[in-house]
Design a protein around this motif. Sequence first.
Motif, PDB file in Angstrom:
ATOM      1  N   LEU A  57     -29.535 -42.793  25.588  1.00 53.27           N
ATOM      2  CA  LEU A  57     -28.476 -43.719  25.966  1.00 53.27           C
ATOM      3  C   LEU A  57     -27.754 -44.276  24.740  1.00 53.27           C
ATOM      4  O   LEU A  57     -26.527 -44.364  24.715  1.00 53.27           O
ATOM      5  CB  LEU A  57     -29.053 -44.864  26.808  1.00 53.27           C
ATOM      6  N   SER A  58     -28.517 -44.652  23.714  1.00 51.34           N
ATOM      7  CA  SER A  58     -27.876 -45.230  22.530  1.00 51.34           C
ATOM      8  C   SER A  58     -27.055 -44.186  21.790  1.00 51.34           C
ATOM      9  O   SER A  58     -25.965 -44.489  21.289  1.00 51.34           O
ATOM     10  CB  SER A  58     -28.930 -45.842  21.609  1.00 51.34           C
ATOM     11  N   ILE A  59     -27.524 -42.957  21.730  1.00 46.59           N
ATOM     12  CA  ILE A  59     -26.770 -41.904  21.047  1.00 46.59           C
ATOM     13  C   ILE A  59     -25.488 -41.588  21.808  1.00 46.59           C
ATOM     14  O   ILE A  59     -24.441 -41.343  21.196  1.00 46.59           O
ATOM     15  CB  ILE A  59     -27.650 -40.655  20.861  1.00 46.59           C
ATOM     16  N   GLU A  60     -25.538 -41.606  23.136  1.00 51.17           N
ATOM     17  CA  GLU A  60     -24.316 -41.364  23.912  1.00 51.17           C
ATOM     18  C   GLU A  60     -23.273 -42.435  23.645  1.00 51.17           C
ATOM     19  O   GLU A  60     -22.089 -42.129  23.520  1.00 51.17           O
ATOM     20  CB  GLU A  60     -24.635 -41.296  25.397  1.00 51.17           C
ATOM     21  N   LEU A  61     -23.699 -43.671  23.544  1.00 44.58           N
ATOM     22  CA  LEU A  61     -22.747 -44.747  23.268  1.00 44.58           C
ATOM     23  C   LEU A  61     -22.153 -44.610  21.869  1.00 44.58           C
ATOM     24  O   LEU A  61     -20.936 -44.679  21.687  1.00 44.58           O
ATOM     25  CB  LEU A  61     -23.437 -46.106  23.416  1.00 44.58           C
ATOM     26  N   VAL A  62     -22.987 -44.384  20.877  1.00 45.26           N
ATOM     27  CA  VAL A  62     -22.517 -44.261  19.501  1.00 45.26           C
ATOM     28  C   VAL A  62     -21.638 -43.019  19.342  1.00 45.26           C
ATOM     29  O   VAL A  62     -20.618 -43.047  18.649  1.00 45.26           O
ATOM     30  CB  VAL A  62     -23.714 -44.236  18.525  1.00 45.26           C
ATOM     31  N   ALA A  63     -22.006 -41.925  20.004  1.00 45.14           N
ATOM     32  CA  ALA A  63     -21.225 -40.696  19.901  1.00 45.14           C
ATOM     33  C   ALA A  63     -19.829 -40.879  20.487  1.00 45.14           C
ATOM     34  O   ALA A  63     -18.846 -40.371  19.923  1.00 45.14           O
ATOM     35  CB  ALA A  63     -21.948 -39.553  20.592  1.00 45.14           C
ATOM     36  N   GLY A  64     -19.719 -41.589  21.594  1.00 46.69           N
ATOM     37  CA  GLY A  64     -18.403 -41.836  22.186  1.00 46.69           C
ATOM     38  C   GLY A  64     -17.498 -42.600  21.240  1.00 46.69           C
ATOM     39  O   GLY A  64     -16.324 -42.250  21.052  1.00 46.69           O
ATOM     40  N   VAL A  65     -18.037 -43.632  20.620  1.00 44.70           N
ATOM     41  CA  VAL A  65     -17.247 -44.430  19.670  1.00 44.70           C
ATOM     42  C   VAL A  65     -16.895 -43.588  18.441  1.00 44.70           C
ATOM     43  O   VAL A  65     -15.759 -43.611  17.959  1.00 44.70           O
ATOM     44  CB  VAL A  65     -18.010 -45.710  19.271  1.00 44.70           C
ATOM     45  N   ALA A  66     -17.844 -42.829  17.930  1.00 46.74           N
ATOM     46  CA  ALA A  66     -17.605 -42.029  16.723  1.00 46.74           C
ATOM     47  C   ALA A  66     -16.567 -40.938  16.973  1.00 46.74           C
ATOM     48  O   ALA A  66     -15.655 -40.729  16.159  1.00 46.74           O
ATOM     49  CB  ALA A  66     -18.912 -41.411  16.233  1.00 46.74           C
ATOM     50  N   VAL A  67     -16.672 -40.239  18.091  1.00 52.25           N
ATOM     51  CA  VAL A  67     -15.710 -39.178  18.396  1.00 52.25           C
ATOM     52  C   VAL A  67     -14.325 -39.765  18.616  1.00 52.25           C
ATOM     53  O   VAL A  67     -13.321 -39.230  18.111  1.00 52.25           O
ATOM     54  CB  VAL A  67     -16.183 -38.354  19.618  1.00 52.25           C
ATOM     55  N   GLY A  68     -14.251 -40.866  19.348  1.00 53.87           N
ATOM     56  CA  GLY A  68     -12.954 -41.522  19.549  1.00 53.87           C
ATOM     57  C   GLY A  68     -12.340 -41.974  18.237  1.00 53.87           C
ATOM     58  O   GLY A  68     -11.144 -41.792  17.996  1.00 53.87           O
ATOM     59  N   GLY A  69     -13.150 -42.563  17.374  1.00 50.75           N
ATOM     60  CA  GLY A  69     -12.644 -43.000  16.070  1.00 50.75           C
ATOM     61  C   GLY A  69     -12.184 -41.841  15.214  1.00 50.75           C
ATOM     62  O   GLY A  69     -11.140 -41.918  14.546  1.00 50.75           O
ATOM     63  N   SER A  96     -15.406 -44.623  27.018  1.00 55.03           N
ATOM     64  CA  SER A  96     -16.059 -43.398  27.518  1.00 55.03           C
ATOM     65  C   SER A  96     -17.558 -43.424  27.231  1.00 55.03           C
ATOM     66  O   SER A  96     -18.362 -42.947  28.040  1.00 55.03           O
ATOM     67  CB  SER A  96     -15.413 -42.162  26.901  1.00 55.03           C
ATOM     68  N   GLY A  97     -17.956 -43.980  26.095  1.00 52.15           N
ATOM     69  CA  GLY A  97     -19.382 -44.097  25.791  1.00 52.15           C
ATOM     70  C   GLY A  97     -20.092 -44.993  26.775  1.00 52.15           C
ATOM     71  O   GLY A  97     -21.196 -44.678  27.243  1.00 52.15           O
ATOM     72  N   ILE A  98     -19.476 -46.102  27.114  1.00 53.34           N
ATOM     73  CA  ILE A  98     -20.065 -47.022  28.095  1.00 53.34           C
ATOM     74  C   ILE A  98     -20.153 -46.359  29.465  1.00 53.34           C
ATOM     75  O   ILE A  98     -21.159 -46.484  30.172  1.00 53.34           O
ATOM     76  CB  ILE A  98     -19.276 -48.341  28.142  1.00 53.34           C
ATOM     77  N   MET A  99     -19.105 -45.632  29.848  1.00 59.06           N
ATOM     78  CA  MET A  99     -19.130 -44.929  31.138  1.00 59.06           C
ATOM     79  C   MET A  99     -20.245 -43.872  31.161  1.00 59.06           C
ATOM     80  O   MET A  99     -20.938 -43.724  32.168  1.00 59.06           O
ATOM     81  CB  MET A  99     -17.774 -44.262  31.407  1.00 59.06           C
ATOM     82  N   ASN A 100     -20.420 -43.158  30.063  1.00 57.61           N
ATOM     83  CA  ASN A 100     -21.497 -42.162  29.993  1.00 57.61           C
ATOM     84  C   ASN A 100     -22.867 -42.817  30.090  1.00 57.61           C
ATOM     85  O   ASN A 100     -23.766 -42.293  30.746  1.00 57.61           O
ATOM     86  CB  ASN A 100     -21.408 -41.358  28.693  1.00 57.61           C
TER      87      ASN A 100
END
Length: 133
Positions: A57-69, A96-100
């Motif tokens: 869950l934490s990696i999905e959130l961080v990955a969404g922010v990182a990819v968007g950035g 998107s990270g929060i939704m995932n």
Amino acid sequence: MAGAENQSGAENGEQDSESIRRRLETLDGKLREAKGPSRPPVDTEGRGRAMGQAFKLSIELVAGVAVGGFIGWALDQLFGTKPILMVVFLVLGAASGIMNVIRTAKTMQGEPMPGHHLRTKAARDAVAKDDED
């Protein structure tokens, strides 16, 4: 040790060892009572599975922010609009990270996803239509 030289100790050896054994047994019983009931065994497999899910869950959130950035930064470099697109895509990546995370957490808990009844109804209708043909 007064008088130790007068006694050999061989005569009282069995009696002493028997009394020591009884005292050790009573001490062992008292220690078990003081400790109380033993704890149930720890479920290490379940704990590991839960930790893996938390990391997921934490990696999905961080990955969404990182990819968007990263996408926002790359588009800013391409079009020359320095902070605007990066901020926009950071927000979109966070959303998107929060939704995932929400989607994955609901799946882990076994709750039906929003619109699940529509998907299953559509699947049933498709199967029924195939059966008619």
